[in-house]
Design an enzyme around this catalytic site. Sequence first.
Site, PDB file in Angstrom:
ATOM      1  N   HIS A 133       0.875  -1.180   0.000  1.00 33.62           N
ATOM      2  CA  HIS A 133       0.000   0.000   0.000  1.00 33.62           C
ATOM      3  C   HIS A 133       0.915   1.235   0.000  1.00 33.62           C
ATOM      4  CE1 HIS A 133      -2.822   2.951   1.732  1.00 33.62           C
ATOM      5  NE2 HIS A 133      -3.802   2.122   1.448  1.00 33.62           N
ATOM      6  N   ASP A 210       3.135  -4.131   8.148  1.00 33.66           N
ATOM      7  CA  ASP A 210       1.927  -3.335   7.985  1.00 33.66           C
ATOM      8  C   ASP A 210       0.758  -4.301   8.200  1.00 33.66           C
ATOM      9  OD1 ASP A 210      -0.383  -2.228   6.981  1.00 33.66           O
ATOM     10  OD2 ASP A 210       0.527  -1.461   5.135  1.00 33.66           O
ATOM     11  N   GLN A 213      -4.391  -4.914   7.173  1.00 31.90           N
ATOM     12  CA  GLN A 213      -5.391  -5.889   6.686  1.00 31.90           C
ATOM     13  C   GLN A 213      -5.295  -7.220   7.416  1.00 31.90           C
ATOM     14  OE1 GLN A 213      -7.805  -5.011   4.832  1.00 31.90           O
ATOM     15  NE2 GLN A 213      -7.046  -3.093   3.968  1.00 31.90           N
ATOM     16  N   LYS A 236     -10.457  -0.155  10.683  1.00 33.87           N
ATOM     17  CA  LYS A 236     -10.775  -1.310   9.837  1.00 33.87           C
ATOM     18  C   LYS A 236     -11.181  -2.508  10.683  1.00 33.87           C
ATOM     19  CE  LYS A 236      -7.255   0.082   6.452  1.00 33.87           C
ATOM     20  NZ  LYS A 236      -7.966   0.562   5.259  1.00 33.87           N
ATOM     21  N   CYS A 376      -4.692   2.304  -3.671  1.00 31.35           N
ATOM     22  CA  CYS A 376      -3.448   2.859  -3.112  1.00 31.35           C
ATOM     23  C   CYS A 376      -2.301   1.872  -3.266  1.00 31.35           C
ATOM     24  CB  CYS A 376      -3.610   3.253  -1.643  1.00 31.35           C
ATOM     25  SG  CYS A 376      -4.818   4.524  -1.378  1.00 31.35           S
TER      26      CYS A 376
END
Length: 419
Positions: A133, A210, A213, A236, A376
């Site tokens: 991303h 990261d 997700q 999220k 993104c």
Amino acid sequence: MNPVDTQAETTPLDVERIRQDFPILRRKVRGKPLVYLDNAATSQKPQSVIDAISHHYSHTNANVHRGVHCLAEEATEAYEEVRRKVCRFIHADDPTSIVFTRNTTESINLVAHAWGRKFLAEDDEVVLTVMEHHSNLVPWQLLAKDTGCKLRFIDIDDDGHLRTDRLDEYITDKTKLVCMGHVSNALGTINSVRTIACAARAVGALVLVDGAQSAPHGPVNVETLDCDFYAYSPHKALGPMGIGVLWARRDLLEEMDPFLGGGEMIRNVTLERSTWAGVPHKFEAGTPSVADAVGLGAATDYLMDIGMENIRAHEKYIISYAMERLAELPFIRFFGPRDPVDRCGLVSFIDTDIHPHDLGTIVDQHGVAIRAGHHCAKPLMHRLGVVATARASFYIYNDRNDVDALIDSLLAARKVFGL
Ligand code: PLP
């Protein structure tokens, strides 16, 4: 996210029951029941999170870490309790290694500034992947410009898996940091952090994950992942927008310089110089988003009550069905791993005859909210040879009938174009 051995044919979640906790799911969109399939962008919020934020402002609102009055003490305790909760959620062992930021983007920028600018020099290398991303790419590009360090990128194979067979080409003695998404927001691939961390360890490099997700969708254990930094965005994961999480090994936080300067991050200040508060407060300059932290606490409770293993199993159940149904449509091409074991609950696809933006607009007319665009992840789109994809991303309140609604709306889009 750790693998879970569950049959994809059943779900452990009572979706009907869960849906009742989400007021927004009762609304109609364009006269149709809302089918919300844009969870990778942000999740919806249960009533308990909305109530927790409202309760904070109605009963406990005060600034934290500065007042001696009752409200200030209660607000501070509520804020710090959430730090302890988040620590348990990601199976870390020390709440002071949790820094509250605004989102994943800010967490990664914090590391790039506070660690990168201090410890990286010309000719050092930072290894990323082609599926990152922009949040886990642009901060490193800025850092490379300032420090002269070089960026290298792990490629993917045709199925959207990282080329872990070629790690020794990417991760070398020059590598000081490896930054990777745990789960790709555009392909759905669940990456093997441990495999890459092992290669990083072998050359003495640190690992940043990261987790935007991954944290919302399955069990995360920062110890077994063997990483040094882990960032995620609670918005999220049922939480409010406005608060982010950075976990880092405490010794690293100790040796890093502050990211932002101002109130509450200092030990002492004179006109000439300042000294810093201990971690994590050294990284939390200014008034934090206390109500959002309280909302994050309620969201974390909600997820932990359901159980992260159950959430992962549910998403496997949904995505298996979604892939099966999409595969029935000859005009649909999808990206990323075929095996639901290797992917999270999202699928990126194109209709070979309709631009993703047109597709997104038409399915919206049927109440179906998906994302269309580059997600993104423009370099990834370039690598895949497309400008954009459509993406459907599922969560705990989605069931197989939402997949059916998506498929019906994709067929309706074909009709609009006379196909
Ligand atoms: N990383 C990944 C993999 C994401 O999917 C996202 C958001 O979609 C981000 C980072 C950035 O998250 P935020 O905008 O909350 O900082």
